[in-house]
Write an enzyme that holds these catalytic residues in place. Structure first.
Site, PDB file in Angstrom:
ATOM      1  N   ARG A  97      39.053  64.032   1.655  1.00 43.52           N
ATOM      2  CA  ARG A  97      38.483  65.375   1.879  1.00 43.52           C
ATOM      3  C   ARG A  97      37.398  65.490   2.909  1.00 43.52           C
ATOM      4  O   ARG A  97      37.539  66.461   3.678  1.00 43.52           O
ATOM      5  CB  ARG A  97      38.138  65.878   0.415  1.00 43.52           C
ATOM      6  CG  ARG A  97      38.001  67.342   0.581  1.00 43.52           C
ATOM      7  CD  ARG A  97      36.831  68.105   0.711  1.00 43.52           C
ATOM      8  NE  ARG A  97      35.609  67.507   0.024  1.00 43.52           N
ATOM      9  CZ  ARG A  97      34.640  67.038   0.356  1.00 43.52           C
ATOM     10  NH1 ARG A  97      34.256  67.556   1.644  1.00 43.52           N
ATOM     11  NH2 ARG A  97      33.553  66.556  -0.269  1.00 43.52           N
ATOM     12  N   LEU A 345      36.978  55.339 -21.082  1.00 43.41           N
ATOM     13  CA  LEU A 345      37.861  54.216 -20.458  1.00 43.41           C
ATOM     14  C   LEU A 345      37.014  52.968 -21.213  1.00 43.41           C
ATOM     15  O   LEU A 345      37.541  51.899 -20.565  1.00 43.41           O
ATOM     16  CB  LEU A 345      38.123  54.266 -19.176  1.00 43.41           C
ATOM     17  CG  LEU A 345      39.216  55.058 -18.694  1.00 43.41           C
ATOM     18  CD1 LEU A 345      39.022  56.422 -19.063  1.00 43.41           C
ATOM     19  CD2 LEU A 345      39.544  54.818 -17.140  1.00 43.41           C
ATOM     20  N   GLU A 370      25.524  67.532   2.751  1.00 46.32           N
ATOM     21  CA  GLU A 370      25.726  69.075   2.935  1.00 46.32           C
ATOM     22  C   GLU A 370      24.596  69.898   2.227  1.00 46.32           C
ATOM     23  O   GLU A 370      24.844  70.939   1.562  1.00 46.32           O
ATOM     24  CB  GLU A 370      27.110  69.496   2.470  1.00 46.32           C
ATOM     25  CG  GLU A 370      28.170  68.873   3.166  1.00 46.32           C
ATOM     26  CD  GLU A 370      28.260  68.748   4.708  1.00 46.32           C
ATOM     27  OE1 GLU A 370      27.514  69.290   5.351  1.00 46.32           O
ATOM     28  OE2 GLU A 370      29.167  68.015   5.226  1.00 46.32           O
TER      29      GLU A 370
END
Length: 391
Positions: A97, A345, A370
């Protein structure tokens, strides 16, 4: 990426999207399933993405690079479409991404919004197709949250510009064909379109990362890089240029972080149903169900906020402060979802056989880039009180 269990649309949030939006989402999900998911754990473990240029071309062929920009070979989709794409890409890996975000929302957006017509005609069609890769040079080794204090300098020498300085933590830097670099000049901060083939430009790879390992991260070194006068972005001066680009990238994070959260939640849900302890699936224990319910609540609220901001962005009414609100909320919620999924998990949660620890490590970087938690908190605080508290 773990398959998305039907139970994860418990709130019926798919009803918020049009058939066309869902079709785009599903096409990106299919690309990720075929091209990224079988390999990304290995890329992360080795710290190297195989054939990253080929991957960029495939992303470009689907229209994902600069997809919310108009013209010049860009797909011209809506901001909600772009958000859904970011969510699916980050459900595979934050590094993928990031490749798309830096290409489209930083490098391409800067050229599209502030560049000359010559800049746009030359670079944007190549970048939209994935034939040319871009990076965005703002952060420096000593100046992250305070870009106004950058030391990179551009001086005039006759008709040319000469750039000197360093940039740090630059996604795509070592593979980029073009860099958008911000520098101090006698007339304030200006942006420059820098071909990476220019003499004096280098981009050493940053190694020894424990996060975003399926992503190229580099330093940019500008050693008396000489550029023609028309290399400068003509349509902006001052920090509003790079900050507006950052707002574009932050919008993608609002959605993308939820992809990492959804993948981790889906993995925890599936695992809890299949894993037995004390004679029954651990999903049947109250404490596990509490974790799953709370993770789903936070994911659903984050998606509602992302859709709201996306509709506002498409309507032209979203504000930078609202983007900060979304980035701050969704990345913190996503990181907590990943951490909680890891506990479900157990020891398997640290294995790359499952996506959770990879997403968790990646989000530690997304939490910072950012705009840090601290900076977005102060942006929101100023919007609420009218009083700046940055210094």
């Amino acid at each position: 990426m773990t398959a998305v269990p039907p139970a994860l649309d418990l709130a019926g949030l798919d009803d918020l999207f049009t058939a066309d939006e869902l079709a785009i989402r599903d096409s990106v999900r299919e690309l990720c399933r075929r091209r990224i998911d079988p390999y990304v754990a290995d890329w992360f473990e080795r710290g190297e993405v195989d054939d990253i240029r080929g991957l960029a071309r495939e992303l470009g062929s689907l229209g994902l690079l600069g997809m919310h920009l108009q013209g010049y070979g860009c797909a011209g989709t809506s901001c909600v479409d772009y958000g859904l794409a970011c969510l699916e890409l980050e459900a595979s890996d934050s590094g993928v991404r990031s490749l798309v975000s830096v290409q489209g929302s930083l490098a391409m957006y800067a050229i599209w919004r502030f560049g000359s017509e010559e800049h746009k005609q030359h670079w944007l069609p190549q970048m939209a197709a994935g034939e040319a890769i871009g990076c965005f040079g703002l952060t420096e080794p000593d100046h992250g949250s305070d870009p106004g204090s950058m030391r990179t300098r551009a001086r005039r020498d006759g008709a040319d510009w000469v750039l000197t300085g360093r940039k740090m933590w630059i996604t795509n830097g070592s593979i980029a064909d073009v860099a958008v670099v911000w520098a101090q000049t006698d007339e304030g901060i200006r942006g420059f379109v820098v071909p990476t083939s220019a003499d004096g430009f280098s981009a050493p790879l940053i190694k020894h990362k424990m996060s975003l390992r399926a992503s190229v991260t580099s330093e940019l070194v500008l050693d008396e890089v000489r550029l023609p006068a028309d290399a400068m972005l003509p349509e902006v001066r001052g920090l509003k240029g790079p900050l507006s680009c950052l707002s574009e990238a932050r919008y993608g994070i609002v959605w993308g972080s939820l992809g990492a959260a959804r993948s981790s939640l889906a993995s925890a849900l599936t695992y809890s149903i299949e894993r037995e302890q004390f004679g029954k699936p651990i999903a049947g224990f109250q404490l596990t169900q509490q974790k799953l319910a709370e993770m789903y609540l936070e994911y659903s609220k984050g998606l509602l906020l992302a859709v709201h901001l996306g509709r506002r962005k498409d309507a032209g009414t979203v504000t930078p402060e609202q983007i900060s609100l979304g980035k701050l909320n969704n990345i913190r919620a996503a990181l907590e979802i990943c951490r909680t999924a890891r506990t479900i998990l157990g020891a398997n949660g640290i294995s790359l056989e499952f996506p959770v620890i990879r997403h968790m490590n990646n989000l530690e970087s997304v939490l910072t880039y950012e705009g840090t938690v601290e900076m977005h908190t102060l942006v929101i605080g100023q919007a609420l009180t009218g009083l700046p508290a940055f210094r």
